[in-house]
Motif scaffolding. Structure first.
Motif, PDB file in Angstrom:
ATOM      1  N   VAL A  17       0.841  -1.204   0.000  1.00  0.00           N
ATOM      2  CA  VAL A  17       0.000   0.000   0.000  1.00  0.00           C
ATOM      3  C   VAL A  17       0.875   1.253   0.000  1.00  0.00           C
ATOM      4  O   VAL A  17       0.588   2.220  -0.696  1.00  0.00           O
ATOM      5  CB  VAL A  17      -0.992  -0.011   1.184  1.00  0.00           C
ATOM      6  CG1 VAL A  17      -1.744   1.305   1.288  1.00  0.00           C
ATOM      7  CG2 VAL A  17      -1.967  -1.175   1.044  1.00  0.00           C
ATOM      8  N   GLU A  18       1.951   1.206   0.747  1.00  0.00           N
ATOM      9  CA  GLU A  18       2.901   2.324   0.757  1.00  0.00           C
ATOM     10  C   GLU A  18       3.420   2.572  -0.663  1.00  0.00           C
ATOM     11  O   GLU A  18       3.450   3.713  -1.136  1.00  0.00           O
ATOM     12  CB  GLU A  18       4.060   2.011   1.699  1.00  0.00           C
ATOM     13  CG  GLU A  18       5.115   3.100   1.756  1.00  0.00           C
ATOM     14  CD  GLU A  18       6.254   2.748   2.699  1.00  0.00           C
ATOM     15  OE1 GLU A  18       6.736   3.678   3.385  1.00  0.00           O
ATOM     16  OE2 GLU A  18       6.673   1.572   2.746  1.00  0.00           O
ATOM     17  N   LEU A  28      -0.111   5.524   7.301  1.00  0.00           N
ATOM     18  CA  LEU A  28      -1.197   4.548   7.207  1.00  0.00           C
ATOM     19  C   LEU A  28      -1.631   4.078   8.590  1.00  0.00           C
ATOM     20  O   LEU A  28      -2.833   3.976   8.869  1.00  0.00           O
ATOM     21  CB  LEU A  28      -0.777   3.370   6.331  1.00  0.00           C
ATOM     22  CG  LEU A  28      -0.577   3.701   4.853  1.00  0.00           C
ATOM     23  CD1 LEU A  28       0.183   2.581   4.153  1.00  0.00           C
ATOM     24  CD2 LEU A  28      -1.908   3.975   4.173  1.00  0.00           C
ATOM     25  N   ARG A  29      -0.663   3.813   9.452  1.00  0.00           N
ATOM     26  CA  ARG A  29      -0.998   3.386  10.820  1.00  0.00           C
ATOM     27  C   ARG A  29      -1.685   4.512  11.578  1.00  0.00           C
ATOM     28  O   ARG A  29      -2.618   4.285  12.346  1.00  0.00           O
ATOM     29  CB  ARG A  29       0.265   2.937  11.561  1.00  0.00           C
ATOM     30  CG  ARG A  29       0.826   1.635  11.065  1.00  0.00           C
ATOM     31  CD  ARG A  29       2.051   1.205  11.906  1.00  0.00           C
ATOM     32  NE  ARG A  29       2.736   0.115  11.277  1.00  0.00           N
ATOM     33  CZ  ARG A  29       3.887   0.221  10.607  1.00  0.00           C
ATOM     34  NH1 ARG A  29       4.495   1.386  10.505  1.00  0.00           N
ATOM     35  NH2 ARG A  29       4.440  -0.836  10.058  1.00  0.00           N
ATOM     36  N   TRP A  30      -1.216   5.744  11.378  1.00  0.00           N
ATOM     37  CA  TRP A  30      -1.811   6.911  12.034  1.00  0.00           C
ATOM     38  C   TRP A  30      -3.249   7.092  11.563  1.00  0.00           C
ATOM     39  O   TRP A  30      -4.142   7.337  12.378  1.00  0.00           O
ATOM     40  CB  TRP A  30      -0.966   8.150  11.745  1.00  0.00           C
ATOM     41  CG  TRP A  30      -1.476   9.402  12.382  1.00  0.00           C
ATOM     42  CD1 TRP A  30      -1.559   9.667  13.719  1.00  0.00           C
ATOM     43  CD2 TRP A  30      -1.964  10.559  11.708  1.00  0.00           C
ATOM     44  NE1 TRP A  30      -2.074  10.927  13.911  1.00  0.00           N
ATOM     45  CE2 TRP A  30      -2.325  11.494  12.697  1.00  0.00           C
ATOM     46  CE3 TRP A  30      -2.115  10.899  10.370  1.00  0.00           C
ATOM     47  CZ2 TRP A  30      -2.846  12.749  12.386  1.00  0.00           C
ATOM     48  CZ3 TRP A  30      -2.628  12.151  10.055  1.00  0.00           C
ATOM     49  CH2 TRP A  30      -2.990  13.055  11.060  1.00  0.00           C
ATOM     50  N   HIS A  39     -11.712  -0.052   9.719  1.00  0.00           N
ATOM     51  CA  HIS A  39     -10.972  -1.195  10.255  1.00  0.00           C
ATOM     52  C   HIS A  39     -10.285  -1.938   9.109  1.00  0.00           C
ATOM     53  O   HIS A  39     -10.901  -2.253   8.102  1.00  0.00           O
ATOM     54  CB  HIS A  39     -11.917  -2.146  10.986  1.00  0.00           C
ATOM     55  CG  HIS A  39     -11.273  -3.434  11.365  1.00  0.00           C
ATOM     56  ND1 HIS A  39     -10.377  -3.523  12.403  1.00  0.00           N
ATOM     57  CD2 HIS A  39     -11.343  -4.669  10.814  1.00  0.00           C
ATOM     58  CE1 HIS A  39      -9.956  -4.764  12.496  1.00  0.00           C
ATOM     59  NE2 HIS A  39     -10.513  -5.480  11.548  1.00  0.00           N
ATOM     60  N   VAL A  40      -8.998  -2.182   9.260  1.00  0.00           N
ATOM     61  CA  VAL A  40      -8.228  -2.928   8.264  1.00  0.00           C
ATOM     62  C   VAL A  40      -8.102  -4.363   8.770  1.00  0.00           C
ATOM     63  O   VAL A  40      -7.702  -4.588   9.910  1.00  0.00           O
ATOM     64  CB  VAL A  40      -6.832  -2.299   8.046  1.00  0.00           C
ATOM     65  CG1 VAL A  40      -6.010  -3.129   7.079  1.00  0.00           C
ATOM     66  CG2 VAL A  40      -6.973  -0.864   7.548  1.00  0.00           C
ATOM     67  N   LEU A  55      -7.883   0.858  -0.740  1.00  0.00           N
ATOM     68  CA  LEU A  55      -7.091   1.713  -1.639  1.00  0.00           C
ATOM     69  C   LEU A  55      -7.963   2.815  -2.232  1.00  0.00           C
ATOM     70  O   LEU A  55      -7.512   3.967  -2.364  1.00  0.00           O
ATOM     71  CB  LEU A  55      -6.444   0.879  -2.740  1.00  0.00           C
ATOM     72  CG  LEU A  55      -5.369  -0.103  -2.296  1.00  0.00           C
ATOM     73  CD1 LEU A  55      -4.826  -0.877  -3.500  1.00  0.00           C
ATOM     74  CD2 LEU A  55      -4.243   0.586  -1.555  1.00  0.00           C
ATOM     75  N   ASP A  56      -9.194   2.481  -2.593  1.00  0.00           N
ATOM     76  CA  ASP A  56     -10.121   3.505  -3.106  1.00  0.00           C
ATOM     77  C   ASP A  56     -10.383   4.569  -2.045  1.00  0.00           C
ATOM     78  O   ASP A  56     -10.406   5.769  -2.339  1.00  0.00           O
ATOM     79  CB  ASP A  56     -11.449   2.875  -3.541  1.00  0.00           C
ATOM     80  CG  ASP A  56     -11.325   2.016  -4.783  1.00  0.00           C
ATOM     81  OD1 ASP A  56     -10.300   2.117  -5.498  1.00  0.00           O
ATOM     82  OD2 ASP A  56     -12.262   1.232  -5.036  1.00  0.00           O
ATOM     83  N   TRP A  57     -10.573   4.132  -0.802  1.00  0.00           N
ATOM     84  CA  TRP A  57     -10.807   5.070   0.289  1.00  0.00           C
ATOM     85  C   TRP A  57      -9.590   5.980   0.476  1.00  0.00           C
ATOM     86  O   TRP A  57      -9.736   7.190   0.633  1.00  0.00           O
ATOM     87  CB  TRP A  57     -11.130   4.320   1.589  1.00  0.00           C
ATOM     88  CG  TRP A  57     -11.262   5.241   2.758  1.00  0.00           C
ATOM     89  CD1 TRP A  57     -10.347   5.439   3.746  1.00  0.00           C
ATOM     90  CD2 TRP A  57     -12.350   6.127   3.034  1.00  0.00           C
ATOM     91  NE1 TRP A  57     -10.798   6.393   4.629  1.00  0.00           N
ATOM     92  CE2 TRP A  57     -12.026   6.828   4.220  1.00  0.00           C
ATOM     93  CE3 TRP A  57     -13.557   6.394   2.413  1.00  0.00           C
ATOM     94  CZ2 TRP A  57     -12.880   7.777   4.783  1.00  0.00           C
ATOM     95  CZ3 TRP A  57     -14.408   7.345   2.971  1.00  0.00           C
ATOM     96  CH2 TRP A  57     -14.068   8.026   4.142  1.00  0.00           C
TER      97      TRP A  57
END
Length: 134
Positions: A17-18, A28-30, A39-40, A55-57
């Motif tokens: 994702v990065e 991403l974690r933040w 929620h991931v 990814l869309d979000w």
């Protein structure tokens, strides 16, 4: 069967994702910690597994960031989305307010650009005639 027809959604690691988004793993974690990300899902070993929907979000959040929307407003919008369909009106109002702010900034920037263009044209004429001024 194509991937879009697959019954199992594609899953991405935080590193993938990065690479795809340009957002750091820290960011991403933040986003997840402050409630900006839904929620991931996690693998059996606890690693985050992002979906195409995630990814869309993130792409949408990037557009909101580009508008200058505050983090607090982005988090509020995310909360409203999670609350469900009964919040559509409040979401729309938030986006309309942001659109008004963006249009106002576009007007300000267009005016500033006109001043820059004028000065650049003045300098171009002065340079040609050999007289540079402020």
């Amino acid at each position: 069967m194509s991937q879009s027809q697959s019954l199992t959604p594609t899953r991405y690691t935080i590193s993938e994702v990065e690479a795809r988004t340009g957002l750091t793993q820290h960011t991403l974690r933040w986003y997840e910690r402050i409630g900006l990300m839904p929620h991931v899902d996690r693998s059996h070993s606890g690693q985050r597994r992002f979906t195409d929907k995630d990814l869309d979000w993130l792409a949408f959040v990037g557009k909101l960031r580009a508008t200058g929307m505050s983090v607090a407003d982005m988090v509020r919008y995310a909360e409203l989305v999670r609350e469900g369909a009964h919040t559509v009106e409040e979401r729309r109002e938030l986006l309309e307010r942001t659109r008004r702010e963006v249009r106002s900034r576009i007007t300000e920037l267009t005016d500033a650009l006109a001043v820059l263009d004028y000065k650049i044209d003045m300098y171009a004429m002065k340079t040609v005639s050999g007289k540079a001024q402020q």
